[in-house]
Every structure is written in structure tokens, then in C-alpha cells.
Design an enzyme around this catalytic site. Structure first.
Site, PDB file in Angstrom:
ATOM      1  N   LYS A  30       0.504   4.832   6.646  1.00  0.00           N
ATOM      2  CA  LYS A  30      -0.171   5.578   5.572  1.00  0.00           C
ATOM      3  C   LYS A  30       0.317   7.022   5.617  1.00  0.00           C
ATOM      4  O   LYS A  30       0.981   7.449   6.551  1.00  0.00           O
ATOM      5  CB  LYS A  30      -1.695   5.555   5.748  1.00  0.00           C
ATOM      6  CG  LYS A  30      -2.320   4.177   5.875  1.00  0.00           C
ATOM      7  CD  LYS A  30      -2.301   3.399   4.596  1.00  0.00           C
ATOM      8  CE  LYS A  30      -2.934   2.012   4.808  1.00  0.00           C
ATOM      9  NZ  LYS A  30      -2.796   1.162   3.659  1.00  0.00           N
TER      10      LYS A  30
ATOM     11  N   SER B  57       0.801  -1.229   0.000  1.00  0.00           N
ATOM     12  CA  SER B  57       0.000   0.000   0.000  1.00  0.00           C
ATOM     13  C   SER B  57       0.834   1.280   0.000  1.00  0.00           C
ATOM     14  O   SER B  57       0.323   2.341  -0.328  1.00  0.00           O
ATOM     15  CB  SER B  57      -0.957   0.019   1.187  1.00  0.00           C
ATOM     16  OG  SER B  57      -0.260   0.194   2.395  1.00  0.00           O
TER      17      SER B  57
END
Length: 197
Positions: free
Chosen positions: A103, A67
Site C-alpha cells: 500500500k 488494490s
């Protein structure tokens, strides 16, 4: 017979060489005990210091998943500095379902985040220049945009948008203060990528 053995032993006198050997052996035993004791003290002190630093200042993390590619790759080891304040564009590590996720911060508490059909992101009406993103994508999402970031939460996205499950999905949602680990600031492994992030 026992008297004779006692007499024989009482007359036994070790030679100077034997005394030197015995003295050397005793000294080695003392040295070994000292080295062992000092080694244990150092090991316990280093372990305690590592736990203290890890608890209050930094956390070492191993990256898994795609990710955050190309910024972070699977197998890399990074350091997160414990923090409660984040700027847009910084990477943060947080707990989610007994896992640690990394993230990128897009929106802070109160910000309005919008993602158009082509995946371009705007915060408070200003389009972001996201040179770190490997692909732009609106999906996967199940929330409506524009979206206002709730108080004490951060809106986060992965850099590899088409595969990242992040704040675009109500499954992960925005990151709360209780979930925070800290700001990802340094990569320590592999050594050819060693350096600040």
C-alpha cells in the site's frame, strides 16, 4: 589351473595406448569431481548470499490483486528494501494475516488524516495531489475522519481506492513496526516495466 591364470595375468603388459586411455579416464574422473565440487561450492555460496541479502537488505515480492493498480499490476515482481522509515507517497510492503500487502504511505505517526465524501485526502490540513490514484473513494471505511495516526504506525491506502481494503478499515488498520517488510523501490518483471518505482 589357477596357477596358470595367475601366470597369464602376471605376464600381461598393457600397451602404451591402453595406458594412455586409462590415464585419460582417470584424469576425466578427477576433472569431473573438481567441476562438481566447484559447482556445489558456487551454488551453496550463491544460495547463502541470497538468503543473507533477503534477510537483511531486500525482499522479492510478487504482486497479486488490484488494490495498487495502475501503479502495480497482478503478476509483476517487485523488490522491497528493508526499512523502518517511510515518507508520505512511498509504497510499503507489510505482513497482514500471513499475507503480504503493498500500500501507499499517506500518514506517519502523529499525522491527522482526513478523507472527504469525494475521496480527497488531506494530511495535517493539506490536500494531497494524488496523481498515482486510479480513483478516489471514501469507501470502504468504518473509521471516523479526521483520524490521528497512532505512534509507531503508518496510515496506508491502495491506489485503486474503491477496491482496496486498507487503513480506512479497522480490519487492516494502520501498519505497525512489527508488520513491516520494507519500502517497495524497484520493479524487475515484466521486463518492459523494469525500473525504479
Amino acid at each position: 589351473m589357477s596357477n596358470r591364470n595367475q601366470t597369464d595375468l602376471s605376464n600381461f603388459k598393457p600397451s602404451v595406448d591402453e595406458l594412455k586411455k586409462e590415464l585419460k579416464r582417470e584424469n576425466r574422473k578427477k576433472e569431473y569431481r573438481n567441476v562438481l565440487r566447484n559447482t556445489l561450492i558456487v551454488v551453496v555460496s550463491v544460495a547463502a548470499l541470497a538468503v543473507l541479502i533477503s534477510s537483511f537488505y531486500v525482499t522479492v515480492l510478487k504482486v497479486t490483486g488490484d488494490s495498487m493498480t495502475p501503479t502495480l499490476e497482478t503478476g509483476q515482481i517487485v523488490i522491497a528494501q528493508n526499512s523502518q522509515e517511510f515518507e508520505a507517497g512511498e509504497m510499503l510492503a507489510f505482513y497482514y494475516n500471513n499475507k503480504v500487502l503493498v500500500k501507499r504511505v499517506i500518514g506517519s505517526p502523529g499525522d491527522w488524516v482526513n478523507i472527504d465524501a469525494n475521496g480527497r485526502v488531506s494530511v495535517n490540513g493539506i490536500e494531497l495531489e494524488e496523481t498515482y490514484a486510479s480513483d478516489l473513494s471514501l469507501e470502504p471505511t468504518d473509521i471516523e475522519f479526521p483520524y490521528q495516526v497512532p505512534e509507531n504506525r503508518w496510515f496506508v491506502l491502495g491506489d485503486h481506492r474503491s477496491v482496496s481494503i486498507d487503513s480506512r478499515s479497522s480490519v487492516v488498520g494502520c501498519v505497525t513496526r512489527e508488520q513491516l517488510i520494507g519500502k517497495v523501490v524497484f520493479r524487475v518483471f515484466p521486463f518492459d516495466t523494469f525500473g525504479s518505482l
